[in-house]
Design a protein around this motif. Structure first.
Motif, PDB file in Angstrom:
ATOM      1  N   TYR A   8       0.965  -1.483   0.031  1.00  0.00           N
ATOM      2  CA  TYR A   8       0.134  -0.045   0.115  1.00  0.00           C
ATOM      3  C   TYR A   8       0.712   1.313   0.023  1.00  0.00           C
ATOM      4  CZ  TYR A   8      -3.895  -3.067   0.580  1.00  0.00           C
ATOM      5  OH  TYR A   8      -4.867  -3.888   0.246  1.00  0.00           O
ATOM      6  N   ARG A   9       1.987   1.187   0.569  1.00  0.00           N
ATOM      7  CA  ARG A   9       2.804   2.214   0.593  1.00  0.00           C
ATOM      8  C   ARG A   9       3.295   2.731  -0.887  1.00  0.00           C
ATOM      9  NH1 ARG A   9       6.825   2.093   5.791  1.00  0.00           N
ATOM     10  NH2 ARG A   9       5.264   3.239   7.064  1.00  0.00           N
ATOM     11  N   ARG A  10       3.249   1.844  -1.821  1.00  0.00           N
ATOM     12  CA  ARG A  10       3.581   2.270  -3.090  1.00  0.00           C
ATOM     13  C   ARG A  10       2.708   3.066  -3.824  1.00  0.00           C
ATOM     14  NH1 ARG A  10       4.249  -3.226  -6.358  1.00  0.00           N
ATOM     15  NH2 ARG A  10       2.747  -4.022  -4.948  1.00  0.00           N
ATOM     16  N   PHE A  11       1.424   3.039  -3.269  1.00  0.00           N
ATOM     17  CA  PHE A  11       0.464   4.127  -3.632  1.00  0.00           C
ATOM     18  C   PHE A  11       0.659   5.519  -3.181  1.00  0.00           C
ATOM     19  CE2 PHE A  11      -1.196  -0.076  -4.553  1.00  0.00           C
ATOM     20  CZ  PHE A  11      -1.429   0.088  -5.803  1.00  0.00           C
ATOM     21  N   GLU A  12       1.539   5.854  -2.130  1.00  0.00           N
ATOM     22  CA  GLU A  12       1.771   7.021  -1.501  1.00  0.00           C
ATOM     23  C   GLU A  12       2.240   8.078  -2.565  1.00  0.00           C
ATOM     24  OE1 GLU A  12       2.536   7.765   3.129  1.00  0.00           O
ATOM     25  OE2 GLU A  12       3.577   5.592   2.455  1.00  0.00           O
ATOM     26  N   GLU A  13       1.853   9.249  -2.727  1.00  0.00           N
ATOM     27  CA  GLU A  13       2.414  10.099  -3.622  1.00  0.00           C
ATOM     28  C   GLU A  13       3.686  10.736  -3.060  1.00  0.00           C
ATOM     29  OE1 GLU A  13      -0.485  10.855  -1.942  1.00  0.00           O
ATOM     30  OE2 GLU A  13      -1.031  12.729  -2.097  1.00  0.00           O
ATOM     31  N   MET A  14       4.445  11.588  -3.760  1.00  0.00           N
ATOM     32  CA  MET A  14       5.736  12.274  -3.381  1.00  0.00           C
ATOM     33  C   MET A  14       5.113  13.454  -2.828  1.00  0.00           C
ATOM     34  SD  MET A  14       8.163  11.304  -6.556  1.00  0.00           S
ATOM     35  CE  MET A  14       9.391  12.512  -5.968  1.00  0.00           C
ATOM     36  N   PRO A  15       5.696  13.967  -1.969  1.00  0.00           N
ATOM     37  CA  PRO A  15       5.407  15.388  -1.392  1.00  0.00           C
ATOM     38  C   PRO A  15       5.784  16.446  -2.551  1.00  0.00           C
ATOM     39  CG  PRO A  15       7.050  14.116   0.239  1.00  0.00           C
ATOM     40  CD  PRO A  15       6.802  13.453  -0.866  1.00  0.00           C
ATOM     41  N   PRO A  16       4.950  17.633  -2.637  1.00  0.00           N
ATOM     42  CA  PRO A  16       5.239  18.538  -3.604  1.00  0.00           C
ATOM     43  C   PRO A  16       6.636  19.145  -3.608  1.00  0.00           C
ATOM     44  CG  PRO A  16       3.120  19.044  -2.418  1.00  0.00           C
ATOM     45  CD  PRO A  16       3.808  17.819  -1.628  1.00  0.00           C
ATOM     46  N   GLU A  17       7.189  19.072  -2.228  1.00  0.00           N
ATOM     47  CA  GLU A  17       8.518  19.756  -2.358  1.00  0.00           C
ATOM     48  C   GLU A  17       9.481  18.765  -2.951  1.00  0.00           C
ATOM     49  OE1 GLU A  17       6.790  18.948   0.706  1.00  0.00           O
ATOM     50  OE2 GLU A  17       5.961  21.062   0.755  1.00  0.00           O
ATOM     51  N   GLU A  18       9.352  17.502  -2.839  1.00  0.00           N
ATOM     52  CA  GLU A  18      10.154  16.560  -3.433  1.00  0.00           C
ATOM     53  C   GLU A  18       9.842  16.480  -5.013  1.00  0.00           C
ATOM     54  OE1 GLU A  18      11.080  11.941  -2.773  1.00  0.00           O
ATOM     55  OE2 GLU A  18      10.129  12.859  -1.012  1.00  0.00           O
ATOM     56  N   VAL A  19       8.718  16.596  -5.362  1.00  0.00           N
ATOM     57  CA  VAL A  19       8.434  16.497  -6.809  1.00  0.00           C
ATOM     58  C   VAL A  19       9.183  17.836  -7.355  1.00  0.00           C
ATOM     59  CG1 VAL A  19       6.572  17.015  -8.688  1.00  0.00           C
ATOM     60  CG2 VAL A  19       6.020  15.704  -6.750  1.00  0.00           C
ATOM     61  N   SER A  20       9.046  19.090  -6.982  1.00  0.00           N
ATOM     62  CA  SER A  20       9.613  20.159  -7.290  1.00  0.00           C
ATOM     63  C   SER A  20      11.035  20.097  -7.391  1.00  0.00           C
ATOM     64  CB  SER A  20       8.930  21.385  -6.121  1.00  0.00           C
ATOM     65  OG  SER A  20       7.873  21.611  -6.305  1.00  0.00           O
ATOM     66  N   ARG A  21      11.608  19.472  -6.209  1.00  0.00           N
ATOM     67  CA  ARG A  21      12.871  19.428  -6.270  1.00  0.00           C
ATOM     68  C   ARG A  21      13.568  18.401  -7.664  1.00  0.00           C
ATOM     69  NH1 ARG A  21      13.475  18.488  -1.158  1.00  0.00           N
ATOM     70  NH2 ARG A  21      13.540  16.311  -1.322  1.00  0.00           N
ATOM     71  N   GLU A  22      12.700  17.357  -7.982  1.00  0.00           N
ATOM     72  CA  GLU A  22      13.134  16.387  -8.852  1.00  0.00           C
ATOM     73  C   GLU A  22      13.093  17.224 -10.275  1.00  0.00           C
ATOM     74  OE1 GLU A  22      10.803  12.696  -9.971  1.00  0.00           O
ATOM     75  OE2 GLU A  22      12.014  12.155  -8.205  1.00  0.00           O
TER      76      GLU A  22
ATOM     77  N   THR B  22      -4.333  19.184 -12.268  1.00  0.00           N
ATOM     78  CA  THR B  22      -4.957  18.103 -12.919  1.00  0.00           C
ATOM     79  C   THR B  22      -3.658  17.113 -13.357  1.00  0.00           C
ATOM     80  OG1 THR B  22      -5.038  19.180 -15.225  1.00  0.00           O
ATOM     81  CG2 THR B  22      -6.875  18.853 -13.861  1.00  0.00           C
ATOM     82  N   GLY B  23      -2.552  17.542 -13.030  1.00  0.00           N
ATOM     83  CA  GLY B  23      -1.165  16.828 -13.319  1.00  0.00           C
ATOM     84  C   GLY B  23      -1.466  15.236 -12.835  1.00  0.00           C
ATOM     85  N   PRO B  24      -0.564  14.570 -13.412  1.00  0.00           N
ATOM     86  CA  PRO B  24      -0.483  13.045 -12.671  1.00  0.00           C
ATOM     87  C   PRO B  24       0.109  13.142 -11.457  1.00  0.00           C
ATOM     88  CG  PRO B  24       1.310  13.261 -14.368  1.00  0.00           C
ATOM     89  CD  PRO B  24       0.439  14.616 -14.259  1.00  0.00           C
ATOM     90  N   ILE B  25      -0.419  11.931 -10.675  1.00  0.00           N
ATOM     91  CA  ILE B  25       0.009  11.683  -9.384  1.00  0.00           C
ATOM     92  C   ILE B  25       1.653  11.434  -9.319  1.00  0.00           C
ATOM     93  CG2 ILE B  25      -0.067  10.411  -7.114  1.00  0.00           C
ATOM     94  CD1 ILE B  25      -3.018  10.238  -7.758  1.00  0.00           C
ATOM     95  N   HIS B  26       2.424  11.951  -8.514  1.00  0.00           N
ATOM     96  CA  HIS B  26       3.882  11.504  -8.777  1.00  0.00           C
ATOM     97  C   HIS B  26       4.158  10.579  -7.596  1.00  0.00           C
ATOM     98  CE1 HIS B  26       5.283  14.972 -11.440  1.00  0.00           C
ATOM     99  NE2 HIS B  26       4.253  15.223 -10.889  1.00  0.00           N
ATOM    100  N   TYR B  27       4.546   9.345  -8.148  1.00  0.00           N
ATOM    101  CA  TYR B  27       4.804   8.149  -7.452  1.00  0.00           C
ATOM    102  C   TYR B  27       6.163   7.962  -7.430  1.00  0.00           C
ATOM    103  CZ  TYR B  27      -0.133   6.899  -7.876  1.00  0.00           C
ATOM    104  OH  TYR B  27      -1.226   6.947  -7.744  1.00  0.00           O
ATOM    105  N   ARG B  28       6.873   7.392  -6.200  1.00  0.00           N
ATOM    106  CA  ARG B  28       8.425   7.083  -6.349  1.00  0.00           C
ATOM    107  C   ARG B  28       8.707   6.207  -7.537  1.00  0.00           C
ATOM    108  NH1 ARG B  28       7.760   8.879  -1.285  1.00  0.00           N
ATOM    109  NH2 ARG B  28       9.259  10.601  -0.692  1.00  0.00           N
ATOM    110  N   THR B  29       8.001   5.113  -7.631  1.00  0.00           N
ATOM    111  CA  THR B  29       8.079   4.067  -8.573  1.00  0.00           C
ATOM    112  C   THR B  29       6.676   3.936  -8.918  1.00  0.00           C
ATOM    113  OG1 THR B  29       8.020   2.351  -6.849  1.00  0.00           O
ATOM    114  CG2 THR B  29      10.025   3.042  -7.634  1.00  0.00           C
ATOM    115  N   PRO B  30       6.441   3.716 -10.200  1.00  0.00           N
ATOM    116  CA  PRO B  30       5.151   3.480 -10.761  1.00  0.00           C
ATOM    117  C   PRO B  30       4.445   2.359 -10.340  1.00  0.00           C
ATOM    118  CG  PRO B  30       6.603   4.242 -12.468  1.00  0.00           C
ATOM    119  CD  PRO B  30       7.384   3.886 -11.411  1.00  0.00           C
ATOM    120  N   PRO B  31       3.316   2.307  -9.328  1.00  0.00           N
ATOM    121  CA  PRO B  31       2.922   1.151  -8.880  1.00  0.00           C
ATOM    122  C   PRO B  31       2.353   0.304  -9.616  1.00  0.00           C
ATOM    123  CG  PRO B  31       1.563   3.012  -8.193  1.00  0.00           C
ATOM    124  CD  PRO B  31       2.603   3.426  -8.907  1.00  0.00           C
ATOM    125  N   GLU B  32       2.539  -0.979  -9.347  1.00  0.00           N
ATOM    126  CA  GLU B  32       1.850  -1.951 -10.245  1.00  0.00           C
ATOM    127  C   GLU B  32       0.525  -2.460  -9.237  1.00  0.00           C
ATOM    128  OE1 GLU B  32       4.295  -5.455 -11.488  1.00  0.00           O
ATOM    129  OE2 GLU B  32       5.834  -3.892 -12.230  1.00  0.00           O
TER     130      GLU B  32
END
Lengths: 360, 159
Positions: A8-22, B22-32
């Motif tokens: 279930y943790r795989r479905f967690e989104e990245m925090p906006p700060e981390e997205v911006s940094r990336e 409306t951008g896509p959700i940013h996952y660390r790795t795309p979940p399966e």
């Protein structure tokens, strides 16, 4: 349990700060790559490097949106009348075609139908010898000077083909020289002048203005160069009425091309073309200033390209050096010349890059 | 069914690119995602969690205040101090509301993960809407109790 939680943790989104940094890191990497990349610069063509005037585009667009389901006006009467008025001749002496090249092809096919020789002013528009051969004639290169042309004219000669201003050199034939050629050759020889670059020539020296005076003169002009409409394929043949009538394509040219060309034939269109001529002249000055003091030089001209040579190396060596800097030009050997290259002058930044590559 | 969020006919042509947010959700790795059965189970679990979340939030509007009123009355009875009773009831209620919000926020987070695992493009949680609905339900219930059942006057007073 841990596997369950990890799923279930795989479905967690990245925090906006981390997205911006990336995203910032990705942008920095792209900028770094863009700075280290050298885009190729193609200077091998002769078409005007900027889009046509917005009014010309509007005219073409209006024609395109209005009635694309109906045939265009095959006679193109308003456009022919405008061109005739400009050159001081009757509209019957103007025919329109799908670009100057197509009209020259038609002229060669018509005038060399039974074979014969064509004296081709050389260097001139590069496809001319091919057009002559395709029409069944024999192309004989000749220096574009009255004495040379008249000396080479023989009983087999049917046509004299000249390019003014010349592509690739930019040298223009004077009206006096043209009068000498037309008056000096037999009456049944037609002198055809490819004046596709006519707007870049000196004012009052155009060949089209002599059509009313010289009965064996046919001038072909284009809207592709100074009017920047190469994509519309529109050109005009100006000459004896019975000859130009046989050059026009059946059905005429497309409505958008007619509309844009009609705008180009207006006073405003003429002003824009004159402005482009001035820009081309300034481009030559800029290149000459950059090459001053080096073994390299460009023939003085007012056309949007330069005929470049060097005292220190030959044309292929210049072209190879430019190619190594991702600048591509037309080699002189296309005209049988091993000393020169032809490079389009596409605005200050491109000229500076061309000069740097030439000197570097 | 996934509906495009940047369709010009949907946006009136205002946003040629992507509409803000409306951008896509940013996952660390795309979940399966797992199989159909697992996703259905996740969907059911998400519904159960939503109900639990609603109950937790609703408790902040009724049972918890009542409970702390009872505790306050007991403190008042045992200590003989009305002030102490009111203070304990008030502080306890504030503390329990904070704990409720923390718990509800976590439940909401887990609910979002379950919804995504079930195959939905779940961007926002449901806590805000649950809170709003719970407040409206509580306000209506209180009004009904006050006006229709109990009446504005004290019950010990003669009618």
């Amino acid at each position: 349990m841990r596997r369950f939680r990890d799923y279930y943790r795989r479905f967690e989104e990245m925090p906006p700060e981390e997205v911006s940094r990336e995203l910032r890191a990705r942008r920095d990497e792209e900028r770094r790559r863009a700075l280290s990349r050298v885009d190729p610069l193609d200077l091998s063509g002769t078409a005007w490097h900027e889009p046509p005037h917005p009014d010309a585009v509007n005219a073409a667009t209006f024609a395109l949106r209005r009635a694309l389901n109906v045939y265009p006006d095959a006679s193109a009467a308003p456009l022919r009348a405008a061109l005739a008025e400009r050159h001081g001749i009757a509209p019957e002496r103007v025919a329109l075609g799908h670009g100057a090249g197509e009209l020259l092809r038609a002229a060669c096919a018509l005038l060399l139908r039974g074979g014969g020789d064509a004296l081709v002013g050389w260097p001139g528009w590069q496809p001319l010898p091919e057009l002559v051969e395709a029409a069944g004639g024999r192309a004989l290169p000749v220096a574009p000077a009255p004495v040379e042309i008249l000396a080479r004219a023989s009983a087999r000669t049917r046509v004299v083909l000249l390019t003014s201003p010349s592509d690739p050199t930019g040298a223009a034939l004077s009206r006096r020289a043209l009068r000498d050629v037309c008056a000096g050759v037999r009456e049944d020889i037609t002198v055809v002048v490819d004046e596709a670059l006519g707007e870049f020539g000196a004012a009052g020296e155009d060949a089209a203005g002599l059509v009313a005076e010289l009965p064996n003169l046919l001038v072909v002009r284009s809207f592709s160069k100074a009017h920047a409409m190469a994509g519309l394929r529109a050109g005009a043949a100006i000459g004896p009425a019975e000859l130009v009538a046989r050059l026009a394509p059946s059905g005429g040219i497309g409505a958008p091309a007619q509309a844009a060309a009609l705008w180009a034939a207006s006073e405003r269109g003429g002003e824009i073309a004159a402005r482009r001529r001035a820009a081309a002249a300034a481009a030559h000055e800029r290149l000459a200033a950059a090459l001053a003091g080096s073994p390299l030089s460009a023939l003085p001209a007012t056309v949007p390209f330069a005929w470049i040579s060097s005292d220190a190396e030959d044309g292929p060596a210049i072209a190879a050096r430019l190619a190594s800097a991702q600048v591509f030009v037309a080699p002189g050997r296309l005209w049988g010349d091993e000393r020169h290259v032809r490079a389009a002058l596409r605005g200050p930044a491109a000229i500076d890059r061309l000069a740097a590559a030439l000197l570097g | 069914m996934a509906v495009p969020r940047n369709d010009p006919t949907d946006t009136g042509g205002l946003f040629i690119g992507r509409r803000p947010g409306t951008g896509p959700i940013h996952y660390r790795t795309p979940p399966e995602r797992a199989g159909k059965r697992r996703r259905r189970a996740d969907a059911l679990l998400a519904v159960a969690l939503l109900v639990a979340e609603a109950l937790v939030v609703l408790s902040a509007f009724g049972p918890q205040p009542l409970g702390w009123l009872w505790v306050g009355s007991q403190v008042d009875y045992r200590s003989g101090s009305v002030f102490l009773g009111i203070t304990v009831a008030f502080a306890g209620h504030v503390a329990s509301v904070i704990v409720t919000l923390i718990v509800a926020t976590r439940l909401d987070h887990v609910w979002r993960l379950l919804r995504r695992a079930a195959g939905h493009d779940q961007r926002e949680g449901a806590l805000g809407r649950i809170f709003m609905v719970a407040a409206i339900v509580a306000a209506i219930a209180f009004t009904v109790w006050l006006v229709l059942i109990e009446g504005p006057a004290p019950s010990v007073a003669p009618r």
